[in-house]
Design an enzyme around this catalytic site. Structure first.
Site, short mmCIF file in Angstrom:
data_model
loop_
_atom_site.label_atom_id
_atom_site.label_comp_id
_atom_site.label_asym_id
_atom_site.label_seq_id
_atom_site.Cartn_x
_atom_site.Cartn_y
_atom_site.Cartn_z
N LYS A 191 0.84 -1.21 0.00
CA LYS A 191 0.00 0.00 0.00
C LYS A 191 0.87 1.25 0.00
O LYS A 191 1.60 1.51 0.96
CB LYS A 191 -0.91 0.04 1.23
CG LYS A 191 -1.94 1.19 1.11
CD LYS A 191 -2.67 1.49 2.38
CE LYS A 191 -2.02 2.56 3.19
NZ LYS A 191 -1.96 3.88 2.56
N GLU A 265 10.04 0.99 10.56
CA GLU A 265 11.02 2.05 10.32
C GLU A 265 10.28 3.37 10.55
O GLU A 265 9.42 3.74 9.76
CB GLU A 265 11.56 1.92 8.89
CG GLU A 265 12.90 2.57 8.72
CD GLU A 265 12.77 3.99 8.26
OE1 GLU A 265 12.70 4.88 9.14
OE2 GLU A 265 12.74 4.21 7.05
N CYS A 299 13.03 10.84 7.14
CA CYS A 299 13.01 10.31 8.50
C CYS A 299 14.37 10.47 9.19
O CYS A 299 14.43 10.65 10.40
CB CYS A 299 12.57 8.87 8.50
SG CYS A 299 13.46 7.87 7.31
N GLU A 396 9.61 15.37 15.85
CA GLU A 396 9.99 15.25 14.44
C GLU A 396 9.16 16.25 13.65
O GLU A 396 7.94 16.13 13.56
CB GLU A 396 9.70 13.82 13.94
CG GLU A 396 10.09 13.64 12.50
CD GLU A 396 9.88 12.23 11.97
OE1 GLU A 396 8.81 11.66 12.22
OE2 GLU A 396 10.80 11.71 11.30
P1 NAI Z 1 1.52 7.94 8.70
O1 NAI Z 1 2.40 7.15 9.55
O2 NAI Z 1 0.14 8.20 9.15
O3 NAI Z 1 1.39 7.25 7.26
C1 NAI Z 1 2.30 6.31 6.72
C2 NAI Z 1 1.52 5.21 6.03
O4 NAI Z 1 0.75 4.48 6.99
C3 NAI Z 1 0.54 5.69 4.98
O5 NAI Z 1 0.55 4.79 3.90
C4 NAI Z 1 -0.80 5.63 5.72
O6 NAI Z 1 -1.89 5.48 4.86
C5 NAI Z 1 -0.62 4.42 6.58
N1 NAI Z 1 -1.46 4.37 7.78
C6 NAI Z 1 -2.01 5.40 8.46
N2 NAI Z 1 -2.69 4.94 9.53
C7 NAI Z 1 -2.57 3.60 9.53
C8 NAI Z 1 -3.04 2.56 10.39
N3 NAI Z 1 -3.75 2.81 11.47
N4 NAI Z 1 -2.68 1.29 10.10
C9 NAI Z 1 -1.93 1.01 9.03
N5 NAI Z 1 -1.48 1.96 8.17
C10 NAI Z 1 -1.78 3.23 8.42
O7 NAI Z 1 2.24 9.31 8.37
P2 NAI Z 1 1.53 10.64 7.83
O8 NAI Z 1 0.21 10.90 8.43
O9 NAI Z 1 1.54 10.55 6.37
O10 NAI Z 1 2.53 11.74 8.35
C11 NAI Z 1 2.38 12.30 9.65
C12 NAI Z 1 3.71 12.55 10.29
O11 NAI Z 1 4.39 11.31 10.43
C13 NAI Z 1 4.69 13.38 9.48
O12 NAI Z 1 4.52 14.73 9.65
C14 NAI Z 1 5.99 12.93 10.00
O13 NAI Z 1 6.32 13.59 11.18
C15 NAI Z 1 5.76 11.49 10.29
N6 NAI Z 1 6.22 10.63 9.21
C16 NAI Z 1 7.42 10.03 9.36
C17 NAI Z 1 7.91 9.25 8.35
C18 NAI Z 1 9.22 8.58 8.49
O14 NAI Z 1 9.69 7.96 7.54
N7 NAI Z 1 9.83 8.65 9.61
C19 NAI Z 1 7.20 9.07 7.08
C20 NAI Z 1 5.92 9.72 7.05
C21 NAI Z 1 5.49 10.46 8.07
#
Ligand code: NAI
Length: 792
Positions: A191, A265, A299, A396
């Protein structure tokens, strides 16, 4: 229009736009409306949502929101396809992975432009970083597929894997997930993030061209609800997630007790440390790559700048001068450095954090360039004057925002660097190799870049310490995330009951003749249990054997404190640790009769003496490994080396099996100690006396106080405390309690500690295949990759 002569005189940038013609044509060809890719076919798009260009807010396409039924069909297709994919063999899979790499290269410009349109990152980055790295990942893993039967002979593919990625590196994260999973023989339900689905959909097309069989790669789009459906689907054997720490925790809790393999990660707040002897100009360029690469939506972004006090003002002045020259604007312009943020929601989030810092009195500095109109943008930002505990120094931000602070000594730099819940990456800038290599192991992070930043390669593992998650992507360690040891399949369905023999009456055992209440063993000393309660232990024949201390939460806390004080054990030489384990073995062997009698008295086992002998041998085995689990020197495509170090995990809580009270205990505690961890062990709840008899052995074997602490009592209660404790880095539980193991996994989610649980199944502790080997080594260590480029 200026003349060429005028341009040469002013050296101003002219516009250098990348054409979007091919990408737009590809979108048109699909009617700008996409279904899901399941079983190598496209579904009709039912419920859809828009995918937008963050640079101007225009809609690029409508993408499907997968339903629970769609996820069901994708998992079923992956399940059907898996045996065939394995049967293709390593070479067969290698050819497909190779074809994927070639196709990514052949269509690299289309992928790069589409990624820039969908994500807002600059074309320079998608063209020069995302695409080459993604292709390299498939090439490298074509190699692992080819070598699988040789290098991973004792392993099999996990099965059907669910993979969920964020929006910051849509295609590159896809490559990091899909390439190793395919190489190992798994099939996939993948996904992408809802903001950035398009390159994954284009990838689906090249899967067909590359000869990926139907059902092997399934791509389902949609928001977090689709992610949840994947996470909770019982047909998924392994989950790999990259994203926010918050969602990582949700996934850890949701999978607790399900037996699903998991790698996370997560976020970071990585330090960028500049020592006074660093090449400051090079460090400034490194900083640009570290925090302004991909608008800081990385990240492992170096978002905490730490500069040695003596050069702080000079360095900050250089940073500001460089920031002034960063070009912010259309991501499709090849001369721009900073593109658009993925979505206005991120802009608001970042703005909120920056404004809260301003309100707290921090100085906010931005270059005096113009903010592009339309779309979501954020100027490069430098925050000074923040306290080390301020929200901007701890949260972050995931944007182009740098928080700067100063330090005086290397020790203070390390302390500041580690002052975070995260542990993904760090940069160290100094011209002194000795200082750099002294500081790198002291920083709790999965990657350390020396005099460089944000370097990645398929051969070098990437992943976090602490709340940045667990598991690695890339390298051999990344392959293990998608493999299961064959020995796991041979584990008995339940713990093996001892074969009963004639139990020696207790009175006959000389050492037990005098009543003795065994205490706990904390910090190298026997300690009375905090609650002053004891529990009676009866033998195999039902007769009373001894009272033991009933440990409680306070005792665990004391043990954790003692373990932390014993940090010297982790720094002791491997040779030294091996010597101590040999010494324990020697002292145990001297008292073999006594230990055998005790085992027999507790369990009634016929083979008690064999258990003691096997325990001695196991101590030898792990002593042997102590100085042999060496790291690796990788040679990624740069002028330099990447050193992969196997570091101890830290403080490990171990709940030992009930059966084989001595061998089970030694089989888990010895490897943890051998690899440099400090341990809080909870011995067999039913038969704890064998572990308690070890006190005297330990006292005479030069094991430093606090390296091994032993707390007896209720396994459930003590495991609960260990799993919830923020200063315990990992918990292992192998006492056959399915519910207990699930609880450990659930509770570990808060601090995202690593867990190794055996569930309800047993393990034949006499069988080296089940009780020894690489799996144990991997649980007892974590890999840190230190990048060391050379040259002047
Ligand atoms: P997120 O962690 O919500 O999304 C990442 C992925 O997880 C997306 O594909 C999303 O659809 C999916 N997802 C969301 N809720 C889920 C659930 N309950 N179960 C399974 N999958 C789920 O990150 P988001 O909302 O895009 O970004 C929010 C904040 O997260 C950012 O501002 C940043 O601080 C952090 N972030 C950190 C990342 C990293 O690589 N460390 C990458 C993306 C976001």
């Amino acid at each position: 229009m200026p003349t060429i002569k005028e341009i040469l005189q002013t050296m101003d940038y002219g516009p250098a736009p990348e054409s979007t013609k091919e990408a737009q044509a590809w979108l048109d060809q699909h009617g700008r409306r996409f279904g899901l890719f399941i079983d190598n076919a496209w579904t009709e798009a039912a419920e859809t949502f828009g995918s937008f260009n963050p640079a101007d807010g225009s809609e690029l396409a409508q993408v499907s929101q997968a339903s629970a039924d769609d996820v069901e069909r994708a998992v079923a297709a992956a399940r059907r396809a898996q045996p065939g994919w394995v049967a293709m063999g390593g070479h067969g899979r290698a050819k497909v992975l190779y074809a994927l790499a070639r196709l990514l290269q052949k269509h690299s410009r289309l992928f790069a432009v589409l990624e820039t349109l969908d994500n807002g990152k600059t074309i320079r980055e998608t063209r020069d970083a995302d695409l080459p790295l993604a292709a390299r990942h498939f090439y490298h893993h074509a190699g692992w597929a080819q070598l699988q039967s040789e290098e991973f002979a004792d392993y099999r593919a996990v099965g059907v894997v669910g993979q969920i990625v964020p929006w910051n590196f849509p295609l590159l994260m896809l490559a990091w997930k899909i390439a190793p999973a395919l190489a190992a023989g798994n099939t996939i339900v993948f996904k992408p993030a809802e903001f950035t689905s398009l390159t994954a959909l284009l990838f689906a097309e090249i899967c067909v061209q590359a000869g990926v069989p139907a059902g092997v790669v399934n791509i389902v789009t949609g928001d977090g609800r689709v992610g949840e459906a994947i996470v909770n689907h019982p047909g998924i054997d392994k989950l790999a997630f990259t994203g926010s720490t918050e969602v990582g925790r949700i996934i850890r809790k949701a999978t607790a007790g399900t037996g699903k393999k998991l790698s996370l990660e997560l976020g970071g707040k990585s330090p960028f440390i500049v020592f006074e002897d660093a090449d400051l100009d090079a460090a400034v360029e490194g900083l640009v790559d570290s925090i302004w690469f991909n608008q800081g939506q990385v990240c492992c972004a170096g978002s905490r700048l730490m500069v040695q006090e003596s050069v702080y003002p000079r360095f900050i002045a250089k940073v500001k001068a460089r920031m002034q020259n960063l070009r912010v604007g259309s991501p499709l312009d090849k001369s721009n450095d900073i593109g658009a943020l993925v979505d206005p929601v991120q802009q608001q989030r970042i703005n909120g954090l920056v404004e809260s810092a301003r309100a707290e009195g921090c100085e906010i500095w931005q270059p005096s360039c113009e903010m592009p109109v339309g779309g979501s943008w954020f100027l490069p930002t430098l925050i000074t004057g923040a306290s080390t505990s301020a929200a901007v120094a701890q949260t972050e931000i995931f944007g182009p925002v740098l928080v700067a602070m100063s330090f005086r000594t290397p020790a203070e730099a390390v302390q500041l660097a580690n002052n975070t819940v995260y542990g993904l990456a760090a940069c160290v800038w100094t011209e002194s190799i000795s200082l750099a290599l002294d500081v790198a192991p002291a920083i709790k992070a999965g990657v350390v870049w020396i005099n460089t930043a944000n370097q990645f390669d398929a051969a070098c593992g990437f992943g976090g310490y602490k709340e940045s998650g667990f598991g690695r992507e890339g390298g051999k360690e990344g392959m293990y995330e998608y493999l299961t040891p064959l020995a796991e399949d041979r584990r008995p369905a339940a713990p093996l009951a001892p074969e009963k023999g004639k139990v020696k009456p207790v009175e006959e055992g000389v050492p037990f003749a005098v009543d003795r209440t065994a205490k706990l063993y904390i910090g190298g000393k026997q300690a009375r249990p905090d609650g002053a309660y004891s529990r009676a232990i009866n033998g195999a024949n039902g007769a009373f054997l001894a009272d033991i201390g009933e440990g409680n939460r306070k005792d665990i806390r004391n043990a954790v404190e003692a373990a932390h004080k014993a940090a010297g054990w982790s720094k002791a030489t491997a040779h030294n640790r091996a010597q101590v384990l040999y010494y324990i073995a020697e002292n145990l062997a001297v008292r073999a009769d006594e230990f055998a009698a005790r085992i027999a008295a507790q369990t009634g086992a016929k083979n008690a003496m064999q258990e003691v002998q096997a325990s001695v041998e196991r101590l030898f085995y792990w002593a042997a490994w102590a100085d042999k689990h060496d790291g690796l020197a990788h040679q990624p495509p740069m002028h330099g080396i990447t050193v992969a170090l196997n570091e101890p995990v830290g403080v490990i809580g171990i709940v030992c099996p009930n059966e084989n009270p001595l061998l089970g205990f030694i089989s888990l505690v010895a490897p943890a100690l051998a690899l440099g961890n400090r341990v809080i062990a909870v011995p067999s709840e039913a038969h704890p006396l064998s572990a308690l008899d070890l006190y005297q052995v330990l006292d005479t074997s030069d094991l430093p106080g606090g390296a091994l602490n032993i707390v007896t009592g209720s396994a459930d209660e003590l495991a609960r405390t260990l799993a919830s404790h923020f200063d315990v880095d990992a918990v292992w539980r192998h006492d056959g309690s399915a519910e207990g193991c699930a609880e450990v996994e659930r509770l570990s989610a808060e601090s995202l500690k690593r867990t190794w649980t055996g569930g309800a199944k047993g393990r034949d502790w006499f069988d080296a295949k089940q009780a020894c080997g690489k799996t144990v080594l991997q649980h007892a260590t974590q890999v840190k990759n230190v990048w060391i480029p050379y040259g002047v």
